[in-house]
Design an enzyme around this catalytic site. Sequence first.
Site, PDB file in Angstrom:
ATOM      1  N   ASP A   1      -2.617 -10.831  -2.267  1.00 26.90           N
ATOM      2  CA  ASP A   1      -3.161 -10.313  -1.013  1.00 26.90           C
ATOM      3  C   ASP A   1      -4.645  -9.975  -1.236  1.00 26.90           C
ATOM      4  O   ASP A   1      -5.051  -9.629  -2.348  1.00 26.90           O
ATOM      5  CB  ASP A   1      -2.383  -9.052  -0.620  1.00 26.90           C
ATOM      6  CG  ASP A   1      -2.741  -8.529   0.763  1.00 26.90           C
ATOM      7  OD1 ASP A   1      -2.008  -8.837   1.713  1.00 26.90           O
ATOM      8  OD2 ASP A   1      -3.770  -7.810   0.886  1.00 26.90           O
TER       9      ASP A   1
ATOM     10  N   HIS B   1      -6.189  -7.452  -0.509  1.00 23.53           N
ATOM     11  CA  HIS B   1      -6.394  -6.022  -0.807  1.00 23.53           C
ATOM     12  C   HIS B   1      -5.579  -5.622  -2.035  1.00 23.53           C
ATOM     13  O   HIS B   1      -4.509  -6.172  -2.291  1.00 23.53           O
ATOM     14  CB  HIS B   1      -5.973  -5.185   0.411  1.00 23.53           C
ATOM     15  CG  HIS B   1      -6.683  -5.593   1.656  1.00 23.53           C
ATOM     16  ND1 HIS B   1      -6.111  -6.442   2.592  1.00 23.53           N
ATOM     17  CD2 HIS B   1      -7.932  -5.318   2.097  1.00 23.53           C
ATOM     18  CE1 HIS B   1      -6.983  -6.647   3.569  1.00 23.53           C
ATOM     19  NE2 HIS B   1      -8.095  -5.983   3.296  1.00 23.53           N
TER      20      HIS B   1
ATOM     21  N   ASP C   1      -4.384 -12.771   3.654  1.00 21.26           N
ATOM     22  CA  ASP C   1      -5.558 -12.312   4.386  1.00 21.26           C
ATOM     23  C   ASP C   1      -6.872 -12.572   3.652  1.00 21.26           C
ATOM     24  O   ASP C   1      -7.937 -12.146   4.107  1.00 21.26           O
ATOM     25  CB  ASP C   1      -5.435 -10.824   4.760  1.00 21.26           C
ATOM     26  CG  ASP C   1      -4.880  -9.975   3.636  1.00 21.26           C
ATOM     27  OD1 ASP C   1      -4.694 -10.497   2.514  1.00 21.26           O
ATOM     28  OD2 ASP C   1      -4.615  -8.779   3.871  1.00 21.26           O
TER      29      ASP C   1
ATOM     30  N   HIS D   1       0.816  -1.228   0.000  1.00 23.31           N
ATOM     31  CA  HIS D   1       0.000   0.000   0.000  1.00 23.31           C
ATOM     32  C   HIS D   1       0.849   1.278   0.000  1.00 23.31           C
ATOM     33  O   HIS D   1       0.306   2.366  -0.228  1.00 23.31           O
ATOM     34  CB  HIS D   1      -0.927   0.042   1.219  1.00 23.31           C
ATOM     35  CG  HIS D   1      -1.969  -1.045   1.232  1.00 23.31           C
ATOM     36  ND1 HIS D   1      -2.827  -1.256   0.181  1.00 23.31           N
ATOM     37  CD2 HIS D   1      -2.281  -1.991   2.169  1.00 23.31           C
ATOM     38  CE1 HIS D   1      -3.630  -2.287   0.468  1.00 23.31           C
ATOM     39  NE2 HIS D   1      -3.314  -2.749   1.661  1.00 23.31           N
TER      40      HIS D   1
HETATM   41 ZN   LIG Z   1      -4.130  -7.209   2.767  1.00 24.92          ZN
END
Ligand SMILES: [Zn+2]
Length: 342
Positions: free
Chosen positions: A168, A170, A257, A131
């Site tokens: 991931d 996200h 995750d 991120h």
């Molecule tokens: Zn994540």
Amino acid sequence: MTTVPQIALIRDPRFLEHDTGGGDHPETPERLLAIEQQLCNGPLAPHLVFHSSRMPQREDLLSFHSEAWLFRFEEAVLAGRTYIDHPDNQVGYETYQVAQLSAGSGMVAVDLVEGGFSGPVFSCTRPPGHHAEPGMPLGFCFLNNCVLAVRYWQKEYGRRRICVLDFDAHHGNGIQTAFDKDVDTLYISIHEHPSFSYPGTGYQEEQGTGPARGTVLNIPLAPGAGDARVIEVLDGPVQDALERFQPQCLVVAAGFDAHRLDDMSGLAWSTDLYRIIGFRLGDWAARFCRGRMISILEGGYHPDSLAASVEAYLAGQLSAVTGSEGNSHPGREKSGEKQRCL
Ligand SMILES: [Zn+2]
């Protein structure tokens, strides 16, 4: 003489020193301890060789991040701040150093591959990175480990065409920022749909801009998506994109995750899916990149499922490397650092 194929694990006790406050922040040192405990006490233990991280050069950090952010980061830590910009981004006194070591772990991984190591290479690191933007931290991330590894690989070894595959839960907004206008890189991200999930980027329509249009492949999944849907996209659009792009190297943003027990996403992946993903990636790395692949840990916040999923992922990769369907068999002579766990 015992001969076993090897898995290189880059890990460093200093990764544990990044302090996220000890409250209910999910990105904890225990994540790494759980992974090590699982690996060291499970069937992969005889395969493990350990490597420490190292500090990257300043110029390596500047290949993506701004000087202004590096100064702001260092100053915030030295001033005793407990977070930067948002409480997600908790810091302690050690965080500036540890984040750099975390970025350095990807570079150690690249050096291992280029030095001839042919087994799975996994950077078991924190803080995570995908991120992080050029000038700011986001979502527990301070320095973008995967982007910095790509730039290092290109600069030090002259590998131009590099694919980052990010599984991931996200979207890796920082990786997309880095490569949005770059014709030499391919960013593939499989993640929970941004309408439902942090950070709100990663729509299918985001495909890269200008001449680089088509070098970003976002595959958002509906909440609740499970193994069958993921296998479908791996064997469809992901494999097609790799065949078109013909990468020289693969960097994997390996977040765990999306596991059904991890409440950081609404996805419902099984532990065994990570074995399948590991096998596919190992197979593709052999086909497209002569095995040049590294994986860098991103998310994964349910310690037990994180640990089991990393183990499954590495077992899958090992199967691809050794040509077996799950069980390892005798390979080349074991060498490297003596096995030791934290
Ligand atoms: Zn994540």
